[in-house]
Each structure stands twice: as C-alpha cells, then as structure tokens.
Scaffold this active site. Structure first.
Site, PDB file in Angstrom:
ATOM      1  N   GLY A   1       9.661  -2.316  -3.021  1.00  0.00           N
ATOM      2  CA  GLY A   1       8.925  -2.778  -1.848  1.00  0.00           C
ATOM      3  C   GLY A   1       7.541  -2.157  -1.743  1.00  0.00           C
ATOM      4  N   ASP A   2       6.739  -2.753  -0.859  1.00  0.00           N
ATOM      5  CA  ASP A   2       5.384  -2.254  -0.563  1.00  0.00           C
ATOM      6  C   ASP A   2       4.472  -2.245  -1.774  1.00  0.00           C
ATOM      7  OD1 ASP A   2       6.329  -1.793   2.038  1.00  0.00           O
ATOM      8  OD2 ASP A   2       7.060   0.184   1.478  1.00  0.00           O
TER       9      ASP A   2
ATOM     10  N   LYS B   1      -1.051  -8.639   0.268  1.00  0.00           N
ATOM     11  CA  LYS B   1      -2.423  -8.811  -0.225  1.00  0.00           C
ATOM     12  C   LYS B   1      -2.479  -9.921  -1.270  1.00  0.00           C
ATOM     13  CE  LYS B   1      -5.978  -6.837  -3.040  1.00  0.00           C
ATOM     14  NZ  LYS B   1      -6.666  -5.741  -3.687  1.00  0.00           N
TER      15      LYS B   1
ATOM     16  N   LYS C   1       2.545  -7.223  -1.814  1.00  0.00           N
ATOM     17  CA  LYS C   1       2.863  -8.663  -1.801  1.00  0.00           C
ATOM     18  C   LYS C   1       1.994  -9.404  -0.788  1.00  0.00           C
ATOM     19  CE  LYS C   1       7.100  -7.514  -0.826  1.00  0.00           C
ATOM     20  NZ  LYS C   1       7.042  -6.057  -1.050  1.00  0.00           N
TER      21      LYS C   1
ATOM     22  N   GLY D   1       6.722  -5.115   6.014  1.00  0.00           N
ATOM     23  CA  GLY D   1       5.398  -4.863   6.567  1.00  0.00           C
ATOM     24  C   GLY D   1       4.403  -5.220   5.490  1.00  0.00           C
ATOM     25  N   HIS D   2       3.693  -6.312   5.671  1.00  0.00           N
ATOM     26  CA  HIS D   2       2.774  -6.805   4.641  1.00  0.00           C
ATOM     27  C   HIS D   2       1.342  -6.664   5.150  1.00  0.00           C
ATOM     28  CE1 HIS D   2       6.073  -9.441   2.584  1.00  0.00           C
ATOM     29  NE2 HIS D   2       6.411  -8.189   2.719  1.00  0.00           N
ATOM     30  N   THR D   3       0.565  -5.884   4.428  1.00  0.00           N
ATOM     31  CA  THR D   3      -0.781  -5.560   4.903  1.00  0.00           C
ATOM     32  C   THR D   3      -1.840  -6.394   4.195  1.00  0.00           C
ATOM     33  OG1 THR D   3       0.060  -3.314   4.948  1.00  0.00           O
ATOM     34  CG2 THR D   3      -2.284  -3.587   5.413  1.00  0.00           C
TER      35      THR D   3
ATOM     36  N   GLN E   1      10.592  -7.285   0.800  1.00  0.00           N
ATOM     37  CA  GLN E   1      11.344  -6.267   0.056  1.00  0.00           C
ATOM     38  C   GLN E   1      11.093  -6.456  -1.446  1.00  0.00           C
ATOM     39  OE1 GLN E   1      13.382  -7.984   2.800  1.00  0.00           O
ATOM     40  NE2 GLN E   1      12.096  -6.545   3.878  1.00  0.00           N
TER      41      GLN E   1
ATOM     42  N   ARG F   1       6.619   7.569   2.054  1.00  0.00           N
ATOM     43  CA  ARG F   1       7.301   6.975   0.905  1.00  0.00           C
ATOM     44  C   ARG F   1       7.488   8.011  -0.193  1.00  0.00           C
ATOM     45  NH1 ARG F   1       3.096   2.080   1.305  1.00  0.00           N
ATOM     46  NH2 ARG F   1       4.058   0.923   2.995  1.00  0.00           N
TER      47      ARG F   1
ATOM     48  N   ASP G   1      -6.432   1.930  -8.564  1.00  0.00           N
ATOM     49  CA  ASP G   1      -7.437   2.896  -8.106  1.00  0.00           C
ATOM     50  C   ASP G   1      -6.823   4.220  -7.648  1.00  0.00           C
ATOM     51  OD1 ASP G   1      -6.572   0.860  -6.077  1.00  0.00           O
ATOM     52  OD2 ASP G   1      -7.401   2.357  -4.719  1.00  0.00           O
TER      53      ASP G   1
HETATM   54  P1  GDP Z   1       3.843  -5.263   0.782  1.00  0.00           P
HETATM   55  O1  GDP Z   1       4.971  -4.881   1.687  1.00  0.00           O
HETATM   56  O2  GDP Z   1       4.304  -5.512  -0.617  1.00  0.00           O
HETATM   57  O3  GDP Z   1       3.007  -6.388   1.307  1.00  0.00           O
HETATM   58  O4  GDP Z   1       2.893  -3.974   0.713  1.00  0.00           O
HETATM   59  P2  GDP Z   1       2.407  -3.071   1.973  1.00  0.00           P
HETATM   60  O5  GDP Z   1       1.358  -3.803   2.705  1.00  0.00           O
HETATM   61  O6  GDP Z   1       3.574  -2.568   2.734  1.00  0.00           O
HETATM   62  O7  GDP Z   1       1.858  -1.800   1.217  1.00  0.00           O
HETATM   63  C1  GDP Z   1       0.811  -1.899   0.307  1.00  0.00           C
HETATM   64  C2  GDP Z   1      -0.329  -0.997   0.801  1.00  0.00           C
HETATM   65  O8  GDP Z   1      -1.262  -0.848  -0.227  1.00  0.00           O
HETATM   66  C3  GDP Z   1      -1.091  -1.623   1.947  1.00  0.00           C
HETATM   67  O9  GDP Z   1      -1.580  -0.601   2.763  1.00  0.00           O
HETATM   68  C4  GDP Z   1      -2.245  -2.352   1.260  1.00  0.00           C
HETATM   69  O10 GDP Z   1      -3.385  -2.495   2.079  1.00  0.00           O
HETATM   70  C5  GDP Z   1      -2.513  -1.423   0.126  1.00  0.00           C
HETATM   71  N1  GDP Z   1      -2.999  -2.058  -1.111  1.00  0.00           N
HETATM   72  C6  GDP Z   1      -2.680  -3.263  -1.646  1.00  0.00           C
HETATM   73  N2  GDP Z   1      -3.270  -3.412  -2.852  1.00  0.00           N
HETATM   74  C7  GDP Z   1      -3.971  -2.274  -3.064  1.00  0.00           C
HETATM   75  C8  GDP Z   1      -4.774  -1.808  -4.156  1.00  0.00           C
HETATM   76  O11 GDP Z   1      -4.947  -2.458  -5.176  1.00  0.00           O
HETATM   77  N3  GDP Z   1      -5.319  -0.546  -4.002  1.00  0.00           N
HETATM   78  C9  GDP Z   1      -5.137   0.231  -2.900  1.00  0.00           C
HETATM   79  N4  GDP Z   1      -5.704   1.428  -2.832  1.00  0.00           N
HETATM   80  N5  GDP Z   1      -4.382  -0.186  -1.869  1.00  0.00           N
HETATM   81  C10 GDP Z   1      -3.796  -1.411  -1.958  1.00  0.00           C
HETATM   82  P1  IMO Z   2       8.271  -4.908   2.308  1.00  0.00           P
HETATM   83  O1  IMO Z   2       8.467  -6.391   2.422  1.00  0.00           O
HETATM   84  C1  IMO Z   2      10.069  -1.022   1.450  1.00  0.00           C
HETATM   85  C2  IMO Z   2      14.261  -0.512   2.611  1.00  0.00           C
HETATM   86  C3  IMO Z   2      14.606   0.475   3.703  1.00  0.00           C
HETATM   87  C4  IMO Z   2      15.981   0.932   3.235  1.00  0.00           C
HETATM   88  C5  IMO Z   2      16.582  -0.351   2.685  1.00  0.00           C
HETATM   89  C6  IMO Z   2      17.493  -1.087   3.667  1.00  0.00           C
HETATM   90  O2  IMO Z   2       7.232  -4.367   3.217  1.00  0.00           O
HETATM   91  O3  IMO Z   2       8.105  -4.496   0.889  1.00  0.00           O
HETATM   92  P2  IMO Z   2      17.009  -2.556   5.838  1.00  0.00           P
HETATM   93  O4  IMO Z   2      16.350  -2.217   7.125  1.00  0.00           O
HETATM   94  O5  IMO Z   2      16.383  -3.692   5.092  1.00  0.00           O
HETATM   95  O6  IMO Z   2      18.502  -2.742   5.983  1.00  0.00           O
HETATM   96  O7  IMO Z   2      16.849  -1.231   4.907  1.00  0.00           O
HETATM   97  O8  IMO Z   2      15.496  -1.191   2.346  1.00  0.00           O
HETATM   98  N1  IMO Z   2      13.267  -1.544   2.986  1.00  0.00           N
HETATM   99  C7  IMO Z   2      12.009  -1.571   2.523  1.00  0.00           C
HETATM  100  N2  IMO Z   2      11.329  -0.684   1.755  1.00  0.00           N
HETATM  101  N3  IMO Z   2       9.472  -2.169   1.842  1.00  0.00           N
HETATM  102  C8  IMO Z   2      10.147  -3.072   2.589  1.00  0.00           C
HETATM  103  O9  IMO Z   2       9.634  -4.286   2.888  1.00  0.00           O
HETATM  104  C9  IMO Z   2      11.448  -2.768   3.002  1.00  0.00           C
HETATM  105  N4  IMO Z   2      12.376  -3.406   3.751  1.00  0.00           N
HETATM  106  C10 IMO Z   2      13.484  -2.652   3.715  1.00  0.00           C
HETATM  107  O10 IMO Z   2      13.682   1.538   3.741  1.00  0.00           O
HETATM  108  O11 IMO Z   2      15.858   1.825   2.175  1.00  0.00           O
HETATM  109 MG    MG Z   3       5.476  -3.343   3.032  1.00  0.00          MG
END
Ligand code: GDP
Ligand code: IMO
Ligand code: MG
Length: 426
Positions: free
Chosen positions: A12-13, A18, A16, A40-42, A224, A305, A333
């Site tokens: 996760g994170d 972006k 996706k 949480g998608h930023t 996720q 994390r 980066d």
């Molecule tokens: P998602 O859940 O897959 O959409 O990812 P999140 O938004 O939870 O976490 C990704 C984080 O990395 C966010 O704060 C983005 O703004 C940041 N991010 C995405 N791509 C890049 C990148 O290429 N470089 C840096 N430094 N940050 C990035």
């Molecule tokens: P995005 O879409 C990272 C993790 C939780 C926990 C496990 C189960 O932003 O990538 P849940 O509440 O789904 O039953 O928790 O999954 N988890 C994530 N970790 N990014 C996420 O979403 C997540 N959604 C759930 O931390 O380990």
């Molecule tokens: Mg996220």
C-alpha cells in the site's frame, strides 16, 4: 476502448492516487473497485494536496466520471464529509456515482473492528479500525446492508433490526458493551445520509459498459495492494478485499477481456503500515532516514510506516498475480542522497534459495533476504522530466529493478507533484 487497472504491488501507499490522477487526464471514467476509507490516496497539484479516501482519484478532472464500484465498502458519513470538503475547495463532485450494490459500513462494524483489535492484544493486525473487515465479513455472510437499501426505508429497517439483534448480543456478551439503537442508526442513515446520497446512487456497471462501448477510456483504481490481498497477501495480516487486478473485474463489473493494461505501482523501496512479515525491513537509522525523507506517515491515520529495501521477489510475485504489463516506480527521489542502495533479489531459508515467494508463510517469516548492492547517485532528481535528466546510476537502478521484476518500468516518480515524473516509454 480497453480498460486499465492501477494496482499496488507492495503493502500500500505506493502512489496509486498520484498515478491514477496522472492517467485520468485521458480517461472518461475512473472506478474505485474495492476497499473503503482504509485507503488514503494523495494527489498534489500546484502545491495543493488532496487526500482521498473513497472518492476516485480522477475527480479533479471535470471530464471524468468518478465511480465508486460495487466492490467498495462505503461509510456514508465519511463519503459525505469527503464530498463536502472537496466541494469547499472548489472541486465539482456532482458527476460522482456510487454503486447501489456497494455495501455500507455500519456503526457496529467500526466498533467491532476496534474491539477485535483490542482483544487480540499484541497479536493485533494493526487494522485502520474503520470497520472494513467486519463490513466485508457481513457481505460474505449475506447479512450486509447495501447502498441501495438507503433508498428503501422499510427494507433498511427490517435488515437492520435483524442484524442488530446479533450484533448487540456480541457487543454485550463478548465485549461487555452497551447495545446500539436501531432508531438512532436509522435516523442517521435514512434521514441524514440517504437524501444526500440518493442522487449519486446508480447502476455503475451500466456506466462502465456504456463508456467501454462508446470507446472511452476506463481506469480501474485499486486501493491497498497485492500483499494486503485477502487471498494472496501475507494472511492474516491483510485487508478483507481483493486489491489484485482480478478484484477490478468483480469490484467494477467488467470481464477480464476488457482489461489490456495493468500498471503495478511500486515504490523504489518498500513500506508497510500495520503488523505482518517484512523480510527487507530496516530498523534503526537507515529505516528512520527513509521514513523522514519519504514522509512515511499514513495519509489518514498518521501512523508511522515501517520501511525497507525494494524486494524483487515480491515484485515478481506481483507481476504474476496481477498480469502486470508494466510498473510505475514512485519515490525514486527519496533515495537521492544515498551512497548505495540495496535490492533484495532472492530469499534464502534452510539452505534453499527462493527466487519466487515461498508459499508457506513460516518460510517467509524466517527467510533471509539476499541483497545486491547498487551505487547511489547523490544528486537531486526532483526536477527531472526526461530520461536524460536522471543521473546514470539512477537510470541503472531503475533498469535493474525492471529486469529483476521482468516487466518494463514506464514511469518514474521523482516527487509528490502531479508534474514530477519521468516517462520512460509506454
Ligand atoms: P496511495 O495510497 O498508493 O495512493 O499512496 P499515498 O498517497 O498513501 O502515499 C504516497 C505518498 O507519496 C503521498 O504522500 C504522495 O504525495 C507521495 N508521492 C507519490 N509519488 C511520489 C514520488 O514520486 N516522490 C515523492 N517524494 N513522493 C511521492
Ligand atoms: P492505500 O489504498 C497501507 C493495512 C492496515 C492493516 C491492514 C488491514 O492508501 O494504499 P484494514 O483496516 O484494511 O482491515 O487493515 O491493511 N492497510 C493499508 N496499508 N495503505 C492502505 O491503503 C491500507 N489499507 C489498509 O494498516 O495492516
Ligand atoms: Mg495510501
């Protein structure tokens, strides 16, 4: 027109949100296909940050119809708050459509999620406590309430009373908690939420297929990631849905033949939030460095994390499980200042070398990562916009990851901003 899936390849994170936003410029429909507000998608546009939980990442483009698919679990209060906050910032959300077949997260789901975690103590999963697991459990048990039930107060009330009988017994007898009131829940869901959600509820399968039939571009946005997948992740330390590309078919209502492109999003290193195995995890100063440079704190929960080196064994498994056509590599980066970088190329356990993920989790828990060390570039890549802008060691690093994973890397992220990426092809 074929559909494209954006799927997380790690825990996760990966970025996706972006990537989806980037691709949405050319799409007409963007569908979230599973998960809920555990995501949480930023997206960062012109220095302004949008953290989306339920609303698909295409919402910032006026030309896109954002769709919450049937595979998502929806907390109406959270959805309405997210809608309100976006509208307050000038984002028009009137095109948003929500599947009537999506399941509702109810107050008892959230409470039971938190209570179950507390009961597990040190064995807890580290869930987001948003009620995701309990809501999907009720869906599978066929006692869930769906978004369409909000439109029929009589049915809603009947279903609620039936299910609440059982939930209140569990709350009282297992957890020694007070019962929840059907009147109070009905009041909130039917009087406060239903009138505001009703105009958004739609047959989203029809929307998706009308778009495909009209030759429009459909993006299927996963939440996720592959190793949080209920079937393929590091069970039980997983979420309760199927983030893998196959989940896009069930969660949006399209057959696999429509999907011709599956983009796996991967960080140039690795993170995980919550419990579970993590072979390449870094503790100590190196781990802290990645946390700080990568701002590795949960988008919505604020949790720190866990960090580690890129794991090519997992990447190869993600290629298989999702039929990835390519990888989008993010956060290159974050490694800018490193003198050298390690990549896990295989595992070793009991004298056996594993090029692919061991199916038995005990092996994964005890496996030793085998590393390859690559030179760092110690230069700022955040302004790079073409391959030529990347220092040769950075290019070599990206090429090595692609070769280890076995699919090309077409996009490389070099910063959080919408424009901060390098296109390598595709
Ligand atoms: P998602 O859940 O897959 O959409 O990812 P999140 O938004 O939870 O976490 C990704 C984080 O990395 C966010 O704060 C983005 O703004 C940041 N991010 C995405 N791509 C890049 C990148 O290429 N470089 C840096 N430094 N940050 C990035
Ligand atoms: P995005 O879409 C990272 C993790 C939780 C926990 C496990 C189960 O932003 O990538 P849940 O509440 O789904 O039953 O928790 O999954 N988890 C994530 N970790 N990014 C996420 O979403 C997540 N959604 C759930 O931390 O380990
Ligand atoms: Mg996220």
């Amino acid at each position: 027109m074929p559909a494209t899936v954006v799927v997380g390849t790690q825990w996760g994170d990966e970025g996706k949100g972006k990537l989806t936003d980037l691709l949405a410029e050319r799409a007409q429909v963007v569908v979230r296909y599973q998960g809920g507000h555990n995501a949480g998608h930023t997206i960062v546009v012109a220095g302004e940050s949008f953290a989306l939980q339920l609303i698909p990442s295409g919402v910032l483009y006026p030309s896109v119809v954002p769709v919450i698919g049937n595979g998502v679990v929806v907390d109406p209060q959270v959805l309405l708050a997210e809608l309100g906050a976006l509208e307050d910032r000038g984002v028009d959300c009137s095109r948003l459509r929500v599947s009537g077949s999506a399941h509702l997260i109810m107050p008892y789901h959230q409470e039971l999620d938190a209570l179950a975690e507390r009961r597990l103590g040190r064995n807890k999963l580290g869930t987001t406590k948003r009620g995701i697991g309990p809501a999907y459990a009720d869906k599978a048990s066929r006692i869930g309430l769906r978004v369409q039930d909000l439109l029929d107060p009589k049915i809603f009330r009947q279903k609620l009373e039936l299910v609440l009988k059982e939930k209140n017994q569990v709350l009282a007898k297992v957890y020694n908690r007070l019962p929840l009131s059907a009147d109070e829940i009905s009041e909130r869901y039917l009087r406060q939420y239903a009138p505001r959600l009703a105009p958004l509820v739609a047959d989203t399968v029809a929307i998706v297929h009308d778009a495909l039939d009209a030759g429009q571009e459909v993006l299927l946005e996963g939440a996720q990631a592959t190793f949080l997948d209920l079937d393929h992740g590091t069970y039980p330390f997983v979420t309760s849905s199927n983030p893998v590309a196959g989940g896009a078919c069930t969660g949006a209502g399209v057959g696999p033949r429509h999907i011709t492109r599956v983009i796996g999003v991967a960080k140039a290193y690795l993170t995980r939030v919550g419990s579970g195995p993590f072979p390449t995890e870094l503790t100590g100063a190196l781990g802290d460095e990645l946390v700080e440079r990568g701002h590795e704190y949960g988008t919505n929960t604020g949790r720190r994390r866990r960090t580690g080196w890129f794991d090519a064994v997992m990447a190869r498994q993600a290629v298989r499980l999702n039929s990835l056509t390519e990888i989008a590599l993010t956060k290159l980066d974050v490694l800018d200042e490193r003198e050298s970088i390690r990549v896990c190329v295989a595992y070793e356990h009991d004298g056996v070398r594993y090029e692919h993920l061991p199916y038995h989790q005990s092996v994964l828990h005890q496996a030793t990562p085998l590393y390859e060390e690559l030179p760092g570039w110690q230069a700022d890549t955040t302004g790079a916009s073409s391959l030529a802008d990347l220092p040769p060691p950075a290019r070599a690093y990206v090429e090595r990851l692609a070769s280890l994973a076995g699919v090309p890397i077409h996009l490389v992220g070099v910063g959080p901003g919408r424009e901060q990426f390098v296109r390598l092809g595709g």
